[in-house]
Design a protein around this motif. Structure first.
Motif, mmCIF file in Angstrom:
data_model
loop_
_atom_site.group_PDB
_atom_site.id
_atom_site.type_symbol
_atom_site.label_atom_id
_atom_site.label_comp_id
_atom_site.label_asym_id
_atom_site.label_seq_id
_atom_site.Cartn_x
_atom_site.Cartn_y
_atom_site.Cartn_z
ATOM 1 N N ARG A 173 26.294 -21.100 32.441
ATOM 2 C CA ARG A 173 25.576 -21.114 33.242
ATOM 3 C C ARG A 173 25.778 -22.678 33.417
ATOM 4 O O ARG A 173 25.429 -23.142 34.273
ATOM 5 N N ALA A 174 26.590 -23.410 32.743
ATOM 6 C CA ALA A 174 27.516 -24.777 33.303
ATOM 7 C C ALA A 174 27.504 -24.983 34.291
ATOM 8 O O ALA A 174 27.604 -25.920 35.115
ATOM 9 N N ASP A 175 28.292 -23.676 34.970
ATOM 10 C CA ASP A 175 29.067 -24.273 36.363
ATOM 11 C C ASP A 175 27.846 -23.816 37.075
ATOM 12 O O ASP A 175 27.187 -24.624 38.301
ATOM 13 N N PRO B 169 18.752 -27.526 37.395
ATOM 14 C CA PRO B 169 18.752 -26.693 36.406
ATOM 15 C C PRO B 169 18.405 -25.397 36.536
ATOM 16 O O PRO B 169 17.466 -25.097 37.656
ATOM 17 N N ILE B 170 18.617 -24.741 36.127
ATOM 18 C CA ILE B 170 18.250 -22.675 36.233
ATOM 19 C C ILE B 170 16.426 -22.525 35.954
ATOM 20 O O ILE B 170 16.023 -23.625 34.652
ATOM 21 N N ALA B 171 16.157 -21.939 36.800
ATOM 22 C CA ALA B 171 14.532 -21.784 36.682
ATOM 23 C C ALA B 171 14.398 -20.431 36.199
ATOM 24 O O ALA B 171 14.702 -19.908 37.533
ATOM 25 N N PHE B 172 13.902 -19.898 34.644
ATOM 26 C CA PHE B 172 13.934 -18.341 33.850
ATOM 27 C C PHE B 172 12.200 -17.920 33.838
ATOM 28 O O PHE B 172 11.648 -19.210 33.530
ATOM 29 N N GLU B 173 12.018 -17.210 34.708
ATOM 30 C CA GLU B 173 10.438 -16.300 34.235
ATOM 31 C C GLU B 173 10.734 -15.145 33.538
ATOM 32 O O GLU B 173 11.830 -14.463 33.481
ATOM 33 N N THR B 174 10.034 -14.667 33.367
ATOM 34 C CA THR B 174 9.248 -13.582 32.648
ATOM 35 C C THR B 174 8.678 -12.526 32.582
ATOM 36 O O THR B 174 7.223 -13.801 33.079
ATOM 37 N N ARG B 175 8.364 -12.006 33.095
ATOM 38 C CA ARG B 175 7.605 -10.872 34.289
ATOM 39 C C ARG B 175 7.490 -9.685 33.493
ATOM 40 O O ARG B 175 8.572 -8.851 32.341
ATOM 41 N N MET B 176 6.029 -9.625 33.135
ATOM 42 C CA MET B 176 5.099 -9.132 31.958
ATOM 43 C C MET B 176 5.610 -7.284 32.479
ATOM 44 O O MET B 176 5.752 -6.987 34.018
ATOM 45 N N GLY B 177 6.081 -6.147 31.843
ATOM 46 C CA GLY B 177 6.212 -5.187 32.166
ATOM 47 C C GLY B 177 5.284 -3.926 33.190
ATOM 48 O O GLY B 177 3.615 -4.557 32.370
ATOM 49 N N VAL B 178 5.311 -3.157 33.396
ATOM 50 C CA VAL B 178 4.397 -2.272 34.435
ATOM 51 C C VAL B 178 3.871 -1.871 32.777
ATOM 52 O O VAL B 178 3.820 -1.105 31.746
ATOM 53 N N PRO B 179 2.862 -1.498 33.386
ATOM 54 C CA PRO B 179 1.260 -1.127 31.924
ATOM 55 C C PRO B 179 1.912 1.308 32.301
ATOM 56 O O PRO B 179 2.071 1.531 33.164
#
Length: 277
Positions: free
Chosen positions: A39-41, A47-57
């Motif tokens: 991550r430091a590299d 900065p790294i942008a992280f996102e969380t995607r909801m799982g499928v139903p």
């Protein structure tokens, strides 16, 4: 775009870790582990942008496990590809990734390029500029005539000034501001006693105070009946305009009469409302 999805987010070009994993033929979790371990590299390039995607139903109800995704800029994505084993699929995806970023930059540049004006557009622009110049010249001429009218006068009396500039304010409130600001001397009821027990005003009542001498002067003389008189007047010219600004700054509401009479101040060509703002 060569099958590689580049996302334009407020002018920033980003690619998801999912897209890179699919293109390089590796598991997405392995790509995320590589990003986290180095991550430091990666953050040397932002900065790294992280996102969380909801799982499928799911058929039985609920949702599958959510997916954490890293959104990488061009430099970060390029660095990530250098960490991948150089298989034939990876080499092909590297070229596709470079080409996709290049095409996205070209599309951004095209969308921000200035639109060529037609002859009609240029003609309309010239006409609009000439109309604005005429309006500016008319405003300047009106302001110049106002300046001459104000400077050539002997100055408004305090009551005339009040009616002209602050007619929406009661005379009592207007005078109170002049007194409390030290612009005029308040000697109401401080003179000699009358026969009825009341007191006359003091001899300097409503004369310019120390703070008001820059705005007012005492117009003194001898009337036709031989009696001396003294009347406080507003100094004409810039002091008159400065007084309006001073009182407006102390909460008094100037009337529309300003637009007809006052256009001086630091820049005579500015609108009256701007002058007294």
């Amino acid at each position: 775009m060569n099958g590689v999805q580049i996302i334009d987010r407020d002018g920033r070009m980003l690619v998801s870790s999912e897209t890179i994993a699919a293109g390089a033929g590796v598991q997405h979790k392995n790509v995320l582990e590589l990003v986290e371990n180095s991550r430091a590299d990666f953050e040397d390039f932002g900065p790294i942008a992280f996102e969380t995607r909801m799982g499928v139903p799911l058929p039985q109800g609920g949702f599958a496990r959510s997916t954490r995704i890293a959104m990488l800029n061009e430099e970060q994505a390029t660095l990530l590809m250098t960490y991948q084993r150089n298989t034939e699929q990876v080499r092909g995806f590297k070229k596709a990734l470079v080409r996709a970023f290049f095409e996205m930059r070209k599309a951004q540049a095209a969308s921000s390029a200035p639109v060529a004006l037609t002859r009609r557009d240029l003609a309309l622009a010239v006409i609009a500029a000439e109309d604005e110049a005429d309006r500016q010249r008319e405003r300047a001429e009106r302001a110049e005539s106002v300046e001459k009218a104000i400077i050539s006068s002997e100055g408004l009396s305090v009551r005339e000034f009040h009616k002209h500039y602050f007619a929406d304010t009661s005379e009592r409130e207007f005078n109170q501001v002049l007194y409390t600001s030290g612009l005029l001397i308040n000697q109401r009821g401080k003179g000699e006693p009358r026969r009825d027990g009341s007191f006359r005003d003091g001899g300097q009542h409503r004369h310019p105070g120390h703070a008001g001498k820059r705005f007012f002067y005492l117009d003194a003389g001898i009337a036709g009946n031989g009696h001396r008189f003294a009347q406080t007047r507003v100094r004409p010219g810039e002091p008159e305009i400065a007084l309006v600004r001073y009182l407006a700054g102390r909460g008094l509401s100037a009337t529309r009469a300003i637009a007809d009479t006052a256009a001086l101040g630091t820049n005579i060509h500015r609108s009256t409302r701007e002058v007294y703002a």
